[in-house]
Write a protein that holds these residues in place. Structure first.
Motif, PDB file in Angstrom:
ATOM      1  N   GLU A  37       1.536  11.768   4.114  1.00 50.34           N
ATOM      2  CA  GLU A  37       1.454  10.409   4.657  1.00 50.34           C
ATOM      3  C   GLU A  37       1.097   9.445   3.528  1.00 50.34           C
ATOM      4  O   GLU A  37       0.222   9.722   2.706  1.00 50.34           O
ATOM      5  CB  GLU A  37       0.400  10.337   5.766  1.00 50.34           C
ATOM      6  CG  GLU A  37       0.162   8.944   6.332  1.00 50.34           C
ATOM      7  CD  GLU A  37       1.410   8.305   6.947  1.00 50.34           C
ATOM      8  OE1 GLU A  37       1.661   7.119   6.668  1.00 50.34           O
ATOM      9  OE2 GLU A  37       2.127   9.004   7.702  1.00 50.34           O
TER      10      GLU A  37
ATOM     11  N   ASN B 164       0.796   4.086  -2.973  1.00 48.08           N
ATOM     12  CA  ASN B 164       0.465   5.490  -2.692  1.00 48.08           C
ATOM     13  C   ASN B 164       1.622   6.421  -3.042  1.00 48.08           C
ATOM     14  O   ASN B 164       1.414   7.542  -3.514  1.00 48.08           O
ATOM     15  CB  ASN B 164       0.085   5.660  -1.220  1.00 48.08           C
ATOM     16  CG  ASN B 164      -1.270   5.060  -0.910  1.00 48.08           C
ATOM     17  OD1 ASN B 164      -2.115   4.904  -1.789  1.00 48.08           O
ATOM     18  ND2 ASN B 164      -1.490   4.703   0.343  1.00 48.08           N
TER      19      ASN B 164
ATOM     20  N   GLU C 270       0.837  -1.209   0.000  1.00 43.33           N
ATOM     21  CA  GLU C 270       0.000   0.000   0.000  1.00 43.33           C
ATOM     22  C   GLU C 270       0.870   1.257   0.000  1.00 43.33           C
ATOM     23  O   GLU C 270       0.599   2.220  -0.725  1.00 43.33           O
ATOM     24  CB  GLU C 270      -0.929   0.012   1.217  1.00 43.33           C
ATOM     25  CG  GLU C 270      -1.821   1.252   1.249  1.00 43.33           C
ATOM     26  CD  GLU C 270      -2.679   1.330   2.505  1.00 43.33           C
ATOM     27  OE1 GLU C 270      -2.972   2.464   2.938  1.00 43.33           O
ATOM     28  OE2 GLU C 270      -3.046   0.276   3.057  1.00 43.33           O
TER      29      GLU C 270
ATOM     30  N   LEU D 261       0.346   6.056   3.994  1.00 40.29           N
ATOM     31  CA  LEU D 261      -0.308   4.838   4.489  1.00 40.29           C
ATOM     32  C   LEU D 261      -1.597   5.216   5.210  1.00 40.29           C
ATOM     33  O   LEU D 261      -1.624   6.171   5.991  1.00 40.29           O
ATOM     34  CB  LEU D 261       0.635   4.114   5.455  1.00 40.29           C
ATOM     35  CG  LEU D 261       0.345   2.643   5.750  1.00 40.29           C
ATOM     36  CD1 LEU D 261       0.503   1.788   4.499  1.00 40.29           C
ATOM     37  CD2 LEU D 261       1.293   2.134   6.833  1.00 40.29           C
ATOM     38  N   ASP D 262      -2.641   4.491   4.928  1.00 35.81           N
ATOM     39  CA  ASP D 262      -3.876   4.627   5.701  1.00 35.81           C
ATOM     40  C   ASP D 262      -3.667   3.831   6.996  1.00 35.81           C
ATOM     41  O   ASP D 262      -4.149   2.706   7.148  1.00 35.81           O
ATOM     42  CB  ASP D 262      -5.056   4.090   4.893  1.00 35.81           C
ATOM     43  CG  ASP D 262      -6.375   4.196   5.659  1.00 35.81           C
ATOM     44  OD1 ASP D 262      -6.408   4.922   6.676  1.00 35.81           O
ATOM     45  OD2 ASP D 262      -7.350   3.530   5.254  1.00 35.81           O
ATOM     46  N   TYR D 263      -2.900   4.440   7.897  1.00 34.33           N
ATOM     47  CA  TYR D 263      -2.341   3.673   9.016  1.00 34.33           C
ATOM     48  C   TYR D 263      -3.351   3.298  10.094  1.00 34.33           C
ATOM     49  O   TYR D 263      -3.134   2.331  10.839  1.00 34.33           O
ATOM     50  CB  TYR D 263      -1.177   4.456   9.647  1.00 34.33           C
ATOM     51  CG  TYR D 263      -1.511   5.848  10.088  1.00 34.33           C
ATOM     52  CD1 TYR D 263      -2.138   6.099  11.299  1.00 34.33           C
ATOM     53  CD2 TYR D 263      -1.175   6.941   9.292  1.00 34.33           C
ATOM     54  CE1 TYR D 263      -2.433   7.386  11.700  1.00 34.33           C
ATOM     55  CE2 TYR D 263      -1.468   8.224   9.683  1.00 34.33           C
ATOM     56  CZ  TYR D 263      -2.099   8.459  10.891  1.00 34.33           C
ATOM     57  OH  TYR D 263      -2.400   9.727  11.286  1.00 34.33           O
ATOM     58  N   LYS D 264      -4.461   4.016  10.192  1.00 37.48           N
ATOM     59  CA  LYS D 264      -5.390   3.744  11.305  1.00 37.48           C
ATOM     60  C   LYS D 264      -5.902   2.305  11.277  1.00 37.48           C
ATOM     61  O   LYS D 264      -6.021   1.655  12.313  1.00 37.48           O
ATOM     62  CB  LYS D 264      -6.556   4.734  11.261  1.00 37.48           C
ATOM     63  CG  LYS D 264      -6.147   6.150  11.655  1.00 37.48           C
ATOM     64  CD  LYS D 264      -7.349   7.082  11.760  1.00 37.48           C
ATOM     65  CE  LYS D 264      -6.867   8.477  12.185  1.00 37.48           C
ATOM     66  NZ  LYS D 264      -7.996   9.427  12.316  1.00 37.48           N
ATOM     67  N   LYS D 265      -6.185   1.798  10.090  1.00 37.69           N
ATOM     68  CA  LYS D 265      -6.721   0.431  10.002  1.00 37.69           C
ATOM     69  C   LYS D 265      -5.695  -0.598  10.467  1.00 37.69           C
ATOM     70  O   LYS D 265      -6.060  -1.665  10.975  1.00 37.69           O
ATOM     71  CB  LYS D 265      -7.185   0.128   8.576  1.00 37.69           C
ATOM     72  CG  LYS D 265      -6.063   0.123   7.533  1.00 37.69           C
ATOM     73  CD  LYS D 265      -6.622  -0.018   6.127  1.00 37.69           C
ATOM     74  CE  LYS D 265      -5.510   0.006   5.091  1.00 37.69           C
ATOM     75  NZ  LYS D 265      -6.034   0.078   3.710  1.00 37.69           N
TER      76      LYS D 265
END
Length: 809
Positions: free
Chosen positions: A470, A258, A254, A472-476
């Motif tokens: 950023e 991105n 990912e 990365l959709d890091y929260k998940k």
């Protein structure tokens, strides 16, 4: 008077014309500007000084030579040239002539020294010596040499003792401040380009090749691409992949996808926020390689906050690149240099000496496609004014900076350096990826009450519209079950002393890691457990680096074989050390340190349930807090935050929101760029606005004053250990040698030997400089004492000296 313009030399074996031309060509390779060209053409013009020429002549027998300097004479020649050729210079510099002419003047005058504060471009004493010399000279053919040998068509000028006070004074501060960061970069990078070119040309017999250019970068890139592709293929084919393995692959893929998108939009600086144990090193290398694939010819600089974790990254990089990388730090060994030194000792050959100088120059200048280094080397270079440090800066161009564990920077500098990198990367055609599990908030609000000279939005124009992106959709991922590995409990009571902590550990049935804030506390807990008959390992910076490495490997082996293991450590274990305990104890600390410490708990998700992290507040015998003595000034607010927001039973998945609040708190409450230099509070933004290069160049990433006075001790392996004495012998040979070849060989050999000495050296800090920590041998060199009593050090306890146990961290 007739002058033989061909007779002038820059060095004993090189014509002045050839050297100046060579420097100009090499400097323009780094930065192709008229400013660099003028500085290069004039930098050594003062070597026409007849006294300097006599200095180069080994057969000169005429007694005292008189004034034989050249840098200030070259600078004065530039001033005389401008007084007659103002329109010519203006045609090159345009409306910026007044500032750029002074930048050129400074570079010429200081090219053998360091960049000064611009309020004092030329010092009075050397200027007076120069003026006395000028008054004794009837004529010097500077103008003729410039035209006939260097090809500069101009109005002839003479070297006269004129009043140049207006041209020397920095009266353009207001104009500078309209675009201060641009002018700062222009000055610093032009200076760096010239001095690197000057040293490269002077040693062109040895360092004619560039290694962070063209083919070598391409070879390094291709090797990394192939190795990464093979690794990803093996991981994809791996049978019985765990959920953690699957998530690590998803994070990497990912992030790369991105990154591709943001690169097409011209973005230069990125953040990678991922949980501890998410395989960030592999992901960072994949990101760097993706940038290389899209933008050919970019080398990599991988920077880490601590020497103790560079070796871990070295092992990973070695798996991909073999030996095709170079580690540069105060303690990093250079095998190629060691091998060449050994060959020269046995059978001196000119070709080996040439290779020795070449490898040393590569290390000094970062002229290598893949560098591993420390935050100290990296960030101090960005702000430096120092000649020796700025040799690296030209090789910060066309780079990919991988900055791991970015939270380890002082909190006051998070936004300052993020903004600096964004501007620097645009100018130097480079990219940066900032990585951590605890990513600081890199944005800020404009505040009208801050003076203009300290406003970050005025210095870093456009940063607020284009902060680091950023990828990365890091929260998940933070919420994913495989990354929810531990739960934090507050001890009851929360405030405990060392005997109470020892009692908790005594009843612990699982292996555990205890992280304390001070070396003193770690040693006292170790001794308390020993009294109780409990075996434990102790780890802090009072162990020599090689012993720390051995201890970590030993502990990993014990944990892998399920042996009951207790490790008592200080903060050095927090970031980047790949170690996995089922239970962690952590003394009161700021939130990022707590999260990094907790990252050593159930790191690889091997436990059937959540790991346990016990958070406590350790009190001294007198009831006072140890944490509040260590974390001072604004850091006390960070401790208050931890106590307010960490509640009993909080799980790893719930910490992301807490850390986001913490970094918002920092961004809103700390003055961006405020820092301590030479025990004085300054603002780095204001220093740039005032062109205060010398003051800014004193910046140190590690503020030693906050941790007391420093003493270094070499720990001999035995009474027969001769390593320190060998370094002293090499120093004496270096100082006494008169011929270039021997002096350079001894100097390089000394540098390598000192790294061996540092591998058995510890640093001790005391708050009372009179209270010298331990007996040492009488003579001291390199600011390193030799421990006289070897009973004061062992592998189990490190340095032992009770008389100062209360005085140092």
């Amino acid at each position: 008077m007739v002058f033989d313009l061909d007779a002038y030399k820059s060095h004993p074996d090189k014509a002045l014309e050839k050297h100046i031309g060579g420097v100009a060509q090499k400097a323009l390779k780094r930065q192709s500007t008229t400013l660099v060209n003028w500085a290069a053409l004039f930098h050594d013009l003062g070597k026409i000084n007849p006294n300097f020429q006599r200095k180069l002549d080994p057969n000169y027998k005429g007694g005292r030579r008189g004034y034989d300097e050249h840098a200030y004479l070259s600078a004065w020649a530039w001033l005389c040239f401008m007084s007659k050729n103002l329109e010519l210079v203006k045609a090159h510099f345009g409306d910026d002539i007044r500032i750029k002419a002074k930048i050129v003047l400074t570079i010429i005058a200081k090219h053998h020294g360091n960049l000064p504060n611009f309020d004092l471009l030329l010092k009075s004493e050397p200027t007076e010596r120069l003026r006395k010399f000028i008054s004794t000279q009837s004529y010097l053919p500077l103008s003729e040499f410039l035209e006939h040998k260097l090809g500069v068509k101009h109005q002839p000028f003479e070297l006269l003792d004129q009043d140049f006070s207006r041209l020397i004074a920095f009266t353009e501060k207001e104009a500078w401040q309209t675009n201060a960061l641009h002018y700062f970069f222009e000055t610093q990078y032009s200076f760096a380009s010239l001095i690197e070119a000057d040293k490269r040309d002077a040693g062109d017999k040895y360092v004619e090749d560039y290694y962070h250019f063209e083919s070598t970068v391409q070879e390094n890139q291709e090797q990394l691409s192939v190795s990464l592709a093979q690794t990803w293929a093996r991981l994809n084919e791996k049978a019985g992949k765990s959920e953690l393995d699957i998530l690590r692959t998803a994070i990497r893929e990912e992030a790369v996808d991105n990154l591709k998108e943001h690169l097409t939009q011209g973005q230069r600086v990125f953040t990678l926020t991922a949980p501890t144990g998410a395989g960030k090193t592999f992901t960072l290398l994949a990101l760097a390689n993706e940038i290389q694939e899209q933008q050919n010819g970019y080398g990599i600089i991988y920077a880490l906050p601590f020497l103790s974790i560079t070796e871990q990254v070295e092992k990973i990089v070695q798996g991909f690149l073999g030996e095709a990388f170079l580690t540069v730090s105060s303690k990093a060994k250079n095998k190629q240099l060691d091998d060449l030194i050994e060959k020269l000792d046995i059978d001196p050959q000119d070709e080996d000496f040439k290779d020795l100088l070449k490898q040393d120059f590569i290390s000094q200048t970062f002229d290598h496609p893949f560098i591993i280094t420390t935050f100290v080397q990296f960030f101090e270079t960005l702000l430096s004014n120092r000649n020796s440090t700025l040799l690296k800066l030209p090789n910060f161009s066309k780079r990919i900076f991988l900055l791991d564990e970015i939270q380890a920077l002082p909190p006051r500098l998070y936004i300052f350096f993020a903004a600096w990198l964004e501007a620097f990367c645009k100018r130097a055609d480079s990219y940066a990826v900032l990585s951590t599990a605890t990513m600081p908030n890199m944005s800020f609000e404009q505040k009208s009450y801050i003076p203009d000279q300290k406003k970050p939005d005025l210095l870093f124009k456009g940063y607020l519209k284009n902060p680091p992106q950023e990828i990365l959709d890091y929260k998940k991922y933070f919420e994913a079950t495989p990354f929810n590995r531990y739960q934090i409990f507050l001890t009851s009571p929360f405030e405990i002393d060392l005997p109470q902590l020892a009692s908790l550990i005594e009843h612990q049935s699982s292996s555990c890691l205890i992280i304390l804030n001070t070396i003193r506390d770690s040693k006292e807990l170790y001794r308390l457990l020993r009294i109780k008959g409990i075996e434990a390992h102790l780890l802090n910076t009072h162990f020599i680096p090689s012993d720390r490495k051995k201890k970590i490997e030993l502990i990993k082996e014990q944990l892998a074989s399920n042996e009951f293991t207790i490790l008592i450590s200080t903060q050095l274990i927090e970031a980047g050390v790949d170690i996995d305990f089922p239970v962690v104890y952590r003394d009161l600390c700021p939130l990022p340190s707590l999260i990094q410490s907790a990252g050593r708990c159930n790191r690889n998700k091997k436990l059937p349930s959540l790991g346990k992290v016990y958070f406590f507040h350790l009190l001294k015998d007198n009831g006072k807090s140890g944490a509040y003595a260590v974390y001072r000034n604004e850091a006390k607010q960070f401790l208050d935050f931890s106590q307010s927001y960490i509640h009993n039973g909080i799980e790893e998945k719930d910490l992301l929101g807490v850390q986001e609040n913490f970094f918002k708190f920092i961004a809103n409450n700390l003055m961006i760029g405020n820092y301590e230099i030479d025990q004085e509070e300054v603002n780095l933004i204001e220093l740039v606005n005032n062109a205060a290069f010398e003051t800014l160049g004193k910046f140190k990433l590690i503020n030693e004053k906050a941790f007391g006075f420093e003493f270094q001790y070499y720990i001999p392996l035995s009474e027969k250990d001769n390593s320190y004495n060998l370094a002293v012998e090499l120093l004496e040979k270096t100082l006494s040698s008169r011929d270039f070849k021997s002096k350079r060989q001894w100097k390089i050999q000394l540098s390598q030997q000192l790294k061996k000495v540092l591998d058995r050296t510890i640093t001790i800090r005391v708050f009372d400089p009179v209270n010298i920590p331990a007996p040492a041998n009488e003579k001291e060199y390199f600011d390193i004492k030799v421990l006289a009593n070897l009973d004061l050090y062992n592998f189990e306890e490190g340095f032992i000296h009770d008389s100062v146990e209360n005085s140092f961290l």
